[in-house]
Design a protein around this motif. Structure first.
Motif, PDB file in Angstrom:
ATOM      1  N   ILE A   1       0.851  -1.177   0.000  1.00  0.00           N
ATOM      2  CA  ILE A   1       0.000   0.000   0.000  1.00  0.00           C
ATOM      3  C   ILE A   1       0.892   1.233   0.000  1.00  0.00           C
ATOM      4  O   ILE A   1       1.882   1.299   0.735  1.00  0.00           O
ATOM      5  CB  ILE A   1      -0.919   0.000   1.237  1.00  0.00           C
ATOM      6  CG1 ILE A   1      -1.853  -1.206   1.173  1.00  0.00           C
ATOM      7  CG2 ILE A   1      -1.736   1.285   1.300  1.00  0.00           C
ATOM      8  CD1 ILE A   1      -2.549  -1.504   2.476  1.00  0.00           C
ATOM      9  N   ASP A   2       0.522   2.154  -0.819  1.00  0.00           N
ATOM     10  CA  ASP A   2       1.304   3.375  -0.909  1.00  0.00           C
ATOM     11  C   ASP A   2       0.921   4.284   0.243  1.00  0.00           C
ATOM     12  O   ASP A   2      -0.107   4.957   0.223  1.00  0.00           O
ATOM     13  CB  ASP A   2       1.011   4.052  -2.265  1.00  0.00           C
ATOM     14  CG  ASP A   2       1.966   5.198  -2.511  1.00  0.00           C
ATOM     15  OD1 ASP A   2       1.750   5.909  -3.492  1.00  0.00           O
ATOM     16  OD2 ASP A   2       2.910   5.368  -1.729  1.00  0.00           O
ATOM     17  N   GLU A   3       1.755   4.305   1.276  1.00  0.00           N
ATOM     18  CA  GLU A   3       1.406   5.098   2.453  1.00  0.00           C
ATOM     19  C   GLU A   3       1.911   6.520   2.253  1.00  0.00           C
ATOM     20  O   GLU A   3       3.002   6.882   2.681  1.00  0.00           O
ATOM     21  CB  GLU A   3       2.049   4.483   3.695  1.00  0.00           C
ATOM     22  CG  GLU A   3       1.545   3.082   3.986  1.00  0.00           C
ATOM     23  CD  GLU A   3       2.302   2.412   5.115  1.00  0.00           C
ATOM     24  OE1 GLU A   3       1.928   1.270   5.444  1.00  0.00           O
ATOM     25  OE2 GLU A   3       3.252   2.997   5.641  1.00  0.00           O
ATOM     26  N   ASP A   4       1.110   7.258   1.571  1.00  0.00           N
ATOM     27  CA  ASP A   4       1.524   8.618   1.264  1.00  0.00           C
ATOM     28  C   ASP A   4       0.916   9.588   2.258  1.00  0.00           C
ATOM     29  O   ASP A   4      -0.004  10.329   1.949  1.00  0.00           O
ATOM     30  CB  ASP A   4       1.078   8.946  -0.177  1.00  0.00           C
ATOM     31  CG  ASP A   4       1.708  10.235  -0.656  1.00  0.00           C
ATOM     32  OD1 ASP A   4       1.257  10.740  -1.693  1.00  0.00           O
ATOM     33  OD2 ASP A   4       2.623  10.733   0.005  1.00  0.00           O
ATOM     34  N   ASP A   5       1.425   9.510   3.440  1.00  0.00           N
ATOM     35  CA  ASP A   5       0.850  10.379   4.462  1.00  0.00           C
ATOM     36  C   ASP A   5       1.799  11.511   4.822  1.00  0.00           C
ATOM     37  O   ASP A   5       1.690  12.132   5.873  1.00  0.00           O
ATOM     38  CB  ASP A   5       0.535   9.547   5.713  1.00  0.00           C
ATOM     39  CG  ASP A   5       1.775   8.824   6.215  1.00  0.00           C
ATOM     40  OD1 ASP A   5       1.690   8.169   7.270  1.00  0.00           O
ATOM     41  OD2 ASP A   5       2.828   8.917   5.564  1.00  0.00           O
ATOM     42  N   GLY A   6       2.780  11.729   3.971  1.00  0.00           N
ATOM     43  CA  GLY A   6       3.751  12.768   4.272  1.00  0.00           C
ATOM     44  C   GLY A   6       3.165  14.146   4.091  1.00  0.00           C
ATOM     45  O   GLY A   6       2.361  14.384   3.180  1.00  0.00           O
ATOM     46  N   ASN A   7       3.585  15.025   4.948  1.00  0.00           N
ATOM     47  CA  ASN A   7       3.158  16.417   4.825  1.00  0.00           C
ATOM     48  C   ASN A   7       4.253  17.150   4.068  1.00  0.00           C
ATOM     49  O   ASN A   7       5.138  17.781   4.652  1.00  0.00           O
ATOM     50  CB  ASN A   7       2.928  17.001   6.218  1.00  0.00           C
ATOM     51  CG  ASN A   7       2.336  18.381   6.115  1.00  0.00           C
ATOM     52  OD1 ASN A   7       1.996  18.855   5.029  1.00  0.00           O
ATOM     53  ND2 ASN A   7       2.202  19.048   7.243  1.00  0.00           N
ATOM     54  N   TRP A   8       4.197  17.038   2.743  1.00  0.00           N
ATOM     55  CA  TRP A   8       5.261  17.546   1.913  1.00  0.00           C
ATOM     56  C   TRP A   8       5.355  19.063   1.942  1.00  0.00           C
ATOM     57  O   TRP A   8       6.415  19.632   1.683  1.00  0.00           O
ATOM     58  CB  TRP A   8       5.059  17.063   0.472  1.00  0.00           C
ATOM     59  CG  TRP A   8       5.028  15.562   0.341  1.00  0.00           C
ATOM     60  CD1 TRP A   8       3.922  14.790   0.253  1.00  0.00           C
ATOM     61  CD2 TRP A   8       6.142  14.684   0.327  1.00  0.00           C
ATOM     62  NE1 TRP A   8       4.273  13.463   0.171  1.00  0.00           N
ATOM     63  CE2 TRP A   8       5.620  13.365   0.210  1.00  0.00           C
ATOM     64  CE3 TRP A   8       7.520  14.848   0.396  1.00  0.00           C
ATOM     65  CZ2 TRP A   8       6.444  12.227   0.160  1.00  0.00           C
ATOM     66  CZ3 TRP A   8       8.335  13.721   0.341  1.00  0.00           C
ATOM     67  CH2 TRP A   8       7.783  12.428   0.223  1.00  0.00           C
ATOM     68  N   GLU A   9       4.226  19.686   2.267  1.00  0.00           N
ATOM     69  CA  GLU A   9       4.231  21.156   2.238  1.00  0.00           C
ATOM     70  C   GLU A   9       5.182  21.747   3.259  1.00  0.00           C
ATOM     71  O   GLU A   9       5.602  22.902   3.150  1.00  0.00           O
ATOM     72  CB  GLU A   9       2.811  21.715   2.514  1.00  0.00           C
ATOM     73  CG  GLU A   9       1.838  21.566   1.359  1.00  0.00           C
ATOM     74  CD  GLU A   9       1.145  20.214   1.356  1.00  0.00           C
ATOM     75  OE1 GLU A   9       1.546  19.339   2.162  1.00  0.00           O
ATOM     76  OE2 GLU A   9       0.228  20.015   0.567  1.00  0.00           O
ATOM     77  N   SER A  10       5.534  20.959   4.250  1.00  0.00           N
ATOM     78  CA  SER A  10       6.398  21.504   5.295  1.00  0.00           C
ATOM     79  C   SER A  10       7.871  21.478   4.907  1.00  0.00           C
ATOM     80  O   SER A  10       8.716  22.002   5.629  1.00  0.00           O
ATOM     81  CB  SER A  10       6.192  20.716   6.589  1.00  0.00           C
ATOM     82  OG  SER A  10       6.552  19.368   6.373  1.00  0.00           O
ATOM     83  N   VAL A  11       8.154  20.902   3.788  1.00  0.00           N
ATOM     84  CA  VAL A  11       9.550  20.841   3.323  1.00  0.00           C
ATOM     85  C   VAL A  11       9.736  21.892   2.231  1.00  0.00           C
ATOM     86  O   VAL A  11       8.860  22.080   1.385  1.00  0.00           O
ATOM     87  CB  VAL A  11       9.870  19.443   2.752  1.00  0.00           C
ATOM     88  CG1 VAL A  11      11.331  19.356   2.354  1.00  0.00           C
ATOM     89  CG2 VAL A  11       9.521  18.368   3.757  1.00  0.00           C
ATOM     90  N   SER A  12      10.889  22.555   2.287  1.00  0.00           N
ATOM     91  CA  SER A  12      11.116  23.613   1.290  1.00  0.00           C
ATOM     92  C   SER A  12      11.297  23.005  -0.096  1.00  0.00           C
ATOM     93  O   SER A  12      11.803  21.882  -0.243  1.00  0.00           O
ATOM     94  CB  SER A  12      12.356  24.432   1.660  1.00  0.00           C
ATOM     95  OG  SER A  12      13.524  23.691   1.399  1.00  0.00           O
ATOM     96  N   LEU A  13      10.905  23.771  -1.078  1.00  0.00           N
ATOM     97  CA  LEU A  13      11.016  23.288  -2.461  1.00  0.00           C
ATOM     98  C   LEU A  13      12.473  23.093  -2.857  1.00  0.00           C
ATOM     99  O   LEU A  13      12.806  22.178  -3.628  1.00  0.00           O
ATOM    100  CB  LEU A  13      10.339  24.272  -3.418  1.00  0.00           C
ATOM    101  CG  LEU A  13       8.817  24.279  -3.369  1.00  0.00           C
ATOM    102  CD1 LEU A  13       8.262  25.452  -4.154  1.00  0.00           C
ATOM    103  CD2 LEU A  13       8.254  22.981  -3.915  1.00  0.00           C
ATOM    104  N   GLN A  14      13.332  23.953  -2.322  1.00  0.00           N
ATOM    105  CA  GLN A  14      14.745  23.812  -2.665  1.00  0.00           C
ATOM    106  C   GLN A  14      15.309  22.481  -2.145  1.00  0.00           C
ATOM    107  O   GLN A  14      16.094  21.819  -2.827  1.00  0.00           O
ATOM    108  CB  GLN A  14      15.555  24.975  -2.081  1.00  0.00           C
ATOM    109  CG  GLN A  14      17.015  24.914  -2.522  1.00  0.00           C
ATOM    110  CD  GLN A  14      17.707  26.260  -2.521  1.00  0.00           C
ATOM    111  OE1 GLN A  14      17.237  27.213  -1.905  1.00  0.00           O
ATOM    112  NE2 GLN A  14      18.828  26.346  -3.205  1.00  0.00           N
TER     113      GLN A  14
END
Lengths: 239, 149
Positions: free
Chosen positions: B72-85
């Motif tokens: 199962i693809d556990e995509d529960d990461g809060n990616w917005e909290s990581v900078s784009l750079q």
């Protein structure tokens, strides 16, 4: 769409953090303005056939012209007259002997005339051969390039013997090529030899293309159906 | 265009080489472009194709992770909290193979079918490599992600 993809897709333009070095544009500009290398297309066989036909027609015309030119005729008539002096036999014994005297100066002129026309013929052949040599070397380079590609492709399935039939075909074609090259070196130049050489190159390229296709097919099948690829077990064929 | 190359190739030097080849190719084939309003998309395709050409030369695809597709693809990461750079840097640091597939799928919006066709691989390989890339990114960025609740 997964969260990461969605996040990244919405901010694609904001992901551009890298800047190229200033030298990059200079080198692009330099390459764009570089004079282009001449590329001889692979339909050179057609061109070479036409060129050979044109050379043969030109040579035939030259030969006919050299034989039928009025100047030559003028030279020939006096030569014909001067060349032969038949001593009329005075006695029966003399009748048995007929001396044909020739003017040495006239004969040497005739020889010079023949040499000059032969030189023109040879010059045309030489010029034609230079072009054909260029075509030959291009084909050799293409075959060598394709061989290099195959020799540098790693294989993950079967063993080298699986492709033995391709190697055998290439060896046979190599032998044929050697035979024709020997003929070209030792015998009088003949367009049939050159056409045969080109045919061999085409056959070699077909064999190499089929071999590459088989190698790619096997590798892809292996990757899809088998376990992890062990790069230490990969091998290369030497063709 | 340059950033497409850096993400696909993983380093600046190779990216510059590929970009140079792509621009020269575009210049030499400019006469084929009928509608100049589509120049941006046309150039981008040339750049990506040049990157794909280099990728096919250098990458040998491993299908060992194909069996993990049923996870199962556990995509529960809060990616917005990581900078784009940071994301951009970590994408470039991905292993060869999965980096290109991640870039094509996640950023350039290629489908797995298109990626498979372009790279002469199977769709399942494309999916597994993307999954692998996401897993690696998640591991590397997990310290920088803030999980809510």
């Amino acid at each position: 769409m997964d969260k990461l993809k969605k996040y990244v897709q919405q901010r694609t333009d904001d992901l551009n953090f890298d800047e190229p070095s200033p030298k990059l544009w200079g080198s692009i500009e330099a390459k764009i303005h570089q004079p282009k290398a001449k590329i001889i297309p692979l339909n050179i066989l057609q061109i070479s056939k036409w060129l050979a036909a044109a050379c043969i027609i030109a040579l035939a015309g030259l030969g006919v012209k050299s034989l039928l030119q009025p100047n030559n005729q003028k030279d020939l008539q006096p030569i014909a007259k001067q060349e032969i002096e038949v001593k009329q036999p005075e006695t029966v014994a003399d009748k048995k002997e007929v001396i044909v005297k020739t003017n040495p100066k006239v004969i040497s002129n005739k020889i010079e005339l023949l040499k000059s026309s032969q030189k023109k013929v040879n010059n045309h052949f030489y010029a034609a051969n230079e072009v054909l040599k260029e075509i030959d070397s291009r084909f050799v380079n293409i075959v060598a390039y394709q061989k290099g590609k195959i020799n540098n492709t790693p294989l993950f399935a079967e063993n080298a013997n699986y492709f033995a039939s391709f190697k055998e075909q290439m060896l046979l074609l190599d032998d044929d090529e050697k035979t024709i090259r020997k003929k070209i070196r030792t015998e009088e130049f003949n367009m049939e030899f050159f056409n045969a050489l080109i045919t061999i190159y085409q056959q070699k390229l077909d064999v190499l293309k089929s071999l590459q296709f088989e190698m790619n097919k096997l590798n892809n099948k292996y990757k899809q159906n088998r376990g992890p690829i062990d790069s230490t077990n990969s091998y290369f064929i030497n063709i | 265009m340059y950033n497409i190359c850096t993400r696909m190739m993983g380093n600046l030097a190779d990216a510059e080489d590929v970009l140079q080849e792509a621009f020269i190719s575009a210049f030499n084939n400019l006469h084929q472009l009928k509608d100049y309003s589509t120049f941006g998309g046309w150039l981008k395709r040339i750049v990506i194709n040049e990157c794909l050409k280099q990728t096919k030369k250098t990458v040998v695809w491993s299908s060992f992770e194909d069996n993990n597709l049923d996870l199962i693809d556990e995509d529960d990461g809060n990616w917005e909290s990581v900078s784009l750079q940071t994301i951009h840097t970590e994408i470039k640091n991905l292993p060869n193979g999965c980096r290109q597939i991640f870039t094509l799928y996640a950023i350039e919006d290629y489908s797995h079918k298109q990626i498979a066709s372009a790279l002469n691989i199977s769709e399942s390989t494309s999916k597994s490599q993307y999954h692998r890339a996401k897993t690696i990114l998640k591991q590397k960025l997990s310290k920088k992600m803030h999980h809510y609740g």
